[in-house]
Design a protein around this motif. Sequence first.
Motif, PDB file in Angstrom:
ATOM      1  N   TYR A  72     -15.417  37.385 -25.775  1.00 22.49           N
ATOM      2  CA  TYR A  72     -13.751  37.758 -26.196  1.00 22.49           C
ATOM      3  C   TYR A  72     -13.654  37.626 -28.088  1.00 22.49           C
ATOM      4  O   TYR A  72     -13.634  36.934 -29.065  1.00 22.49           O
ATOM      5  CB  TYR A  72     -13.093  36.686 -25.967  1.00 22.49           C
ATOM      6  CG  TYR A  72     -13.331  35.012 -25.821  1.00 22.49           C
ATOM      7  CD1 TYR A  72     -13.370  34.478 -27.051  1.00 22.49           C
ATOM      8  CD2 TYR A  72     -13.702  34.737 -24.432  1.00 22.49           C
ATOM      9  CE1 TYR A  72     -13.568  33.363 -26.455  1.00 22.49           C
ATOM     10  CE2 TYR A  72     -14.166  33.682 -24.186  1.00 22.49           C
ATOM     11  CZ  TYR A  72     -13.879  32.841 -25.175  1.00 22.49           C
ATOM     12  OH  TYR A  72     -14.427  31.361 -25.737  1.00 22.49           O
ATOM     13  N   PRO A  73     -14.527  38.635 -28.656  1.00 18.75           N
ATOM     14  CA  PRO A  73     -14.545  38.288 -30.000  1.00 18.75           C
ATOM     15  C   PRO A  73     -13.748  39.218 -30.612  1.00 18.75           C
ATOM     16  O   PRO A  73     -13.278  40.153 -30.822  1.00 18.75           O
ATOM     17  CB  PRO A  73     -16.084  39.871 -29.970  1.00 18.75           C
ATOM     18  CG  PRO A  73     -16.124  40.374 -29.055  1.00 18.75           C
ATOM     19  CD  PRO A  73     -15.788  39.360 -28.069  1.00 18.75           C
TER      20      PRO A  73
ATOM     21  N   ASP B 242      -5.700  39.216 -23.160  1.00 18.46           N
ATOM     22  CA  ASP B 242      -5.883  38.464 -23.994  1.00 18.46           C
ATOM     23  C   ASP B 242      -5.133  38.204 -25.542  1.00 18.46           C
ATOM     24  O   ASP B 242      -5.078  39.203 -26.108  1.00 18.46           O
ATOM     25  CB  ASP B 242      -6.978  38.505 -25.020  1.00 18.46           C
ATOM     26  CG  ASP B 242      -7.579  37.037 -25.932  1.00 18.46           C
ATOM     27  OD1 ASP B 242      -7.055  36.908 -26.338  1.00 18.46           O
ATOM     28  OD2 ASP B 242      -9.354  37.015 -26.018  1.00 18.46           O
ATOM     29  N   GLY B 243      -3.963  37.374 -25.365  1.00 19.96           N
ATOM     30  CA  GLY B 243      -3.223  37.251 -26.099  1.00 19.96           C
ATOM     31  C   GLY B 243      -3.131  37.092 -27.815  1.00 19.96           C
ATOM     32  O   GLY B 243      -1.932  37.096 -29.126  1.00 19.96           O
TER      33      GLY B 243
ATOM     34  N   LEU C 122     -20.588  46.284 -20.665  1.00 19.15           N
ATOM     35  CA  LEU C 122     -19.295  45.438 -21.007  1.00 19.15           C
ATOM     36  C   LEU C 122     -18.298  45.110 -19.762  1.00 19.15           C
ATOM     37  O   LEU C 122     -17.938  45.930 -19.243  1.00 19.15           O
ATOM     38  CB  LEU C 122     -18.276  46.770 -21.969  1.00 19.15           C
ATOM     39  CG  LEU C 122     -16.693  46.452 -21.927  1.00 19.15           C
ATOM     40  CD1 LEU C 122     -16.735  45.192 -23.158  1.00 19.15           C
ATOM     41  CD2 LEU C 122     -16.715  47.741 -22.583  1.00 19.15           C
ATOM     42  N   HIS C 123     -18.122  43.963 -19.634  1.00 21.80           N
ATOM     43  CA  HIS C 123     -16.649  43.491 -19.016  1.00 21.80           C
ATOM     44  C   HIS C 123     -14.899  43.174 -19.148  1.00 21.80           C
ATOM     45  O   HIS C 123     -15.841  42.379 -20.420  1.00 21.80           O
ATOM     46  CB  HIS C 123     -17.891  42.900 -17.914  1.00 21.80           C
ATOM     47  CG  HIS C 123     -19.288  42.674 -17.935  1.00 21.80           C
ATOM     48  ND1 HIS C 123     -19.061  42.895 -15.856  1.00 21.80           N
ATOM     49  CD2 HIS C 123     -20.241  42.390 -17.846  1.00 21.80           C
ATOM     50  CE1 HIS C 123     -20.567  43.584 -15.700  1.00 21.80           C
ATOM     51  NE2 HIS C 123     -20.986  42.789 -16.610  1.00 21.80           N
ATOM     52  N   ILE C 124     -14.560  43.391 -19.275  1.00 22.56           N
ATOM     53  CA  ILE C 124     -13.303  43.026 -19.085  1.00 22.56           C
ATOM     54  C   ILE C 124     -12.592  42.750 -17.461  1.00 22.56           C
ATOM     55  O   ILE C 124     -12.847  43.234 -17.023  1.00 22.56           O
ATOM     56  CB  ILE C 124     -12.429  44.810 -19.500  1.00 22.56           C
ATOM     57  CG1 ILE C 124     -13.509  45.357 -20.276  1.00 22.56           C
ATOM     58  CG2 ILE C 124     -10.923  44.415 -19.878  1.00 22.56           C
ATOM     59  CD1 ILE C 124     -13.521  44.176 -21.518  1.00 22.56           C
ATOM     60  N   PHE C 125     -11.836  41.361 -17.713  1.00 22.98           N
ATOM     61  CA  PHE C 125     -11.538  41.175 -16.663  1.00 22.98           C
ATOM     62  C   PHE C 125      -9.882  40.675 -16.854  1.00 22.98           C
ATOM     63  O   PHE C 125      -9.456  41.265 -18.101  1.00 22.98           O
ATOM     64  CB  PHE C 125     -11.754  39.298 -16.473  1.00 22.98           C
ATOM     65  CG  PHE C 125     -13.104  39.652 -16.213  1.00 22.98           C
ATOM     66  CD1 PHE C 125     -13.859  39.125 -15.813  1.00 22.98           C
ATOM     67  CD2 PHE C 125     -13.688  39.094 -17.488  1.00 22.98           C
ATOM     68  CE1 PHE C 125     -15.177  39.210 -14.359  1.00 22.98           C
ATOM     69  CE2 PHE C 125     -15.468  38.797 -17.077  1.00 22.98           C
ATOM     70  CZ  PHE C 125     -16.347  39.060 -15.805  1.00 22.98           C
ATOM     71  N   PRO C 126      -9.594  41.073 -15.625  1.00 17.26           N
ATOM     72  CA  PRO C 126      -8.207  41.124 -16.261  1.00 17.26           C
ATOM     73  C   PRO C 126      -7.508  40.447 -16.704  1.00 17.26           C
ATOM     74  O   PRO C 126      -6.576  40.951 -17.885  1.00 17.26           O
ATOM     75  CB  PRO C 126      -7.343  41.411 -14.354  1.00 17.26           C
ATOM     76  CG  PRO C 126      -8.333  42.060 -13.930  1.00 17.26           C
ATOM     77  CD  PRO C 126      -9.558  41.260 -14.429  1.00 17.26           C
ATOM     78  N   GLN C 127      -7.284  39.344 -16.357  1.00 21.74           N
ATOM     79  CA  GLN C 127      -6.089  38.728 -16.692  1.00 21.74           C
ATOM     80  C   GLN C 127      -7.208  37.340 -17.503  1.00 21.74           C
ATOM     81  O   GLN C 127      -8.912  36.807 -16.649  1.00 21.74           O
ATOM     82  CB  GLN C 127      -5.300  37.439 -16.306  1.00 21.74           C
ATOM     83  CG  GLN C 127      -4.419  38.967 -15.954  1.00 21.74           C
ATOM     84  CD  GLN C 127      -3.689  38.210 -14.246  1.00 21.74           C
ATOM     85  OE1 GLN C 127      -3.766  38.021 -12.882  1.00 21.74           O
ATOM     86  NE2 GLN C 127      -1.982  38.151 -14.111  1.00 21.74           N
ATOM     87  N   GLY C 128      -6.982  35.857 -17.789  1.00 24.53           N
ATOM     88  CA  GLY C 128      -7.024  35.349 -18.888  1.00 24.53           C
ATOM     89  C   GLY C 128      -7.189  34.709 -19.960  1.00 24.53           C
ATOM     90  O   GLY C 128      -7.027  35.529 -21.090  1.00 24.53           O
ATOM     91  N   ARG C 129      -6.583  33.627 -20.701  1.00 27.96           N
ATOM     92  CA  ARG C 129      -5.994  33.199 -21.951  1.00 27.96           C
ATOM     93  C   ARG C 129      -7.908  33.936 -22.716  1.00 27.96           C
ATOM     94  O   ARG C 129      -8.748  33.231 -22.583  1.00 27.96           O
ATOM     95  CB  ARG C 129      -5.233  32.143 -21.932  1.00 27.96           C
ATOM     96  CG  ARG C 129      -6.619  30.536 -21.316  1.00 27.96           C
ATOM     97  CD  ARG C 129      -6.020  29.283 -21.572  1.00 27.96           C
ATOM     98  NE  ARG C 129      -7.281  28.462 -20.614  1.00 27.96           N
ATOM     99  CZ  ARG C 129      -8.422  28.150 -21.740  1.00 27.96           C
ATOM    100  NH1 ARG C 129      -8.867  28.701 -22.691  1.00 27.96           N
ATOM    101  NH2 ARG C 129      -8.979  27.069 -21.128  1.00 27.96           N
ATOM    102  N   HIS C 130      -6.908  33.217 -24.001  1.00 28.24           N
ATOM    103  CA  HIS C 130      -8.105  33.289 -25.544  1.00 28.24           C
ATOM    104  C   HIS C 130      -9.344  32.394 -25.299  1.00 28.24           C
ATOM    105  O   HIS C 130      -8.039  31.024 -24.767  1.00 28.24           O
ATOM    106  CB  HIS C 130      -7.357  33.433 -26.051  1.00 28.24           C
ATOM    107  CG  HIS C 130      -9.079  33.799 -27.469  1.00 28.24           C
ATOM    108  ND1 HIS C 130      -9.192  35.152 -27.447  1.00 28.24           N
ATOM    109  CD2 HIS C 130      -9.161  32.888 -28.219  1.00 28.24           C
ATOM    110  CE1 HIS C 130     -10.660  34.598 -28.764  1.00 28.24           C
ATOM    111  NE2 HIS C 130      -9.772  33.748 -29.394  1.00 28.24           N
ATOM    112  N   GLY C 131     -10.464  32.445 -25.646  1.00 24.69           N
ATOM    113  CA  GLY C 131     -10.852  30.483 -25.601  1.00 24.69           C
ATOM    114  C   GLY C 131     -11.446  30.160 -24.347  1.00 24.69           C
ATOM    115  O   GLY C 131     -11.705  29.194 -24.305  1.00 24.69           O
TER     116      GLY C 131
END
Length: 250
Positions: A131-132, A182-183, A206-215
């Motif tokens: 999540y850079p 990512d908010g 590259l992998h994008i997951f549908p949901q998840g908070r930052h960090g």
Amino acid sequence: MTRRPRLETFCPEELVGRPVFLVLPGGGYHRQADHEGAPVARWLNSLGLNAVVLFYAVAPEYPGKALHPAPLNDAQETLRWLRSGESGLAIDVTRIGVLGFSAGGHLAATLSTGAGGATNADRPDLAILAYPVISLVSHCHQGSVDALLGPDAAWELRRALSAELALDAATPPTFLWHTADDGAVPVANSLDYAAALARHDVSFELHIFPQGRHGLGLAVDDGEAGRHPAAEWTNRCEAWLTGQGWLAAH
């Protein structure tokens, strides 16, 4: 180094001669997040890789002054120190990777692309970006921009330190992951970096997951919900590292 940053080494005897990763925790260039340091290094150890956590310069250490280029200098000097063999660590100095989270991901990306005038010799051999923060001009995390350059930074400097614009064919193979919602650091950062890697024919995954908070870090603990679905990133990264020849195939 004129400023010697703090390092925490995770290079056990059983991993003599194995590759090493320089781990760069996130924290918006204000601090280093503990869960993105030592636990990540121990995960790398479990894969058969050495690790060194770098506590690079952060804004509170430079009150009233611009932080840049102190973090990049710390990362470059540490990489040179590891590669020179002068560290005294029993590592493979020909295989040095970098793993960065959030703002640490920005530092890892600038180190990988040679942003800021670095030579190819200053770059790692592989990069893992979680999540850079990538761009300082588009979809940017303003807190990281302000901490690194100040709120009134010149546009030219912001462009120079936007990794998607500095990327070239000498950028190392890269593994990226992010969550779509990512908010804090928009997923566009990873998407734009991946697109730039593709334009320069640099190998990436590259992998994008549908949901998840930052960090999320290793994403092994999501409170009452337990293991977060994005925790799968570690398995996919392990497979990628195996494909790169850095891990023994199971």
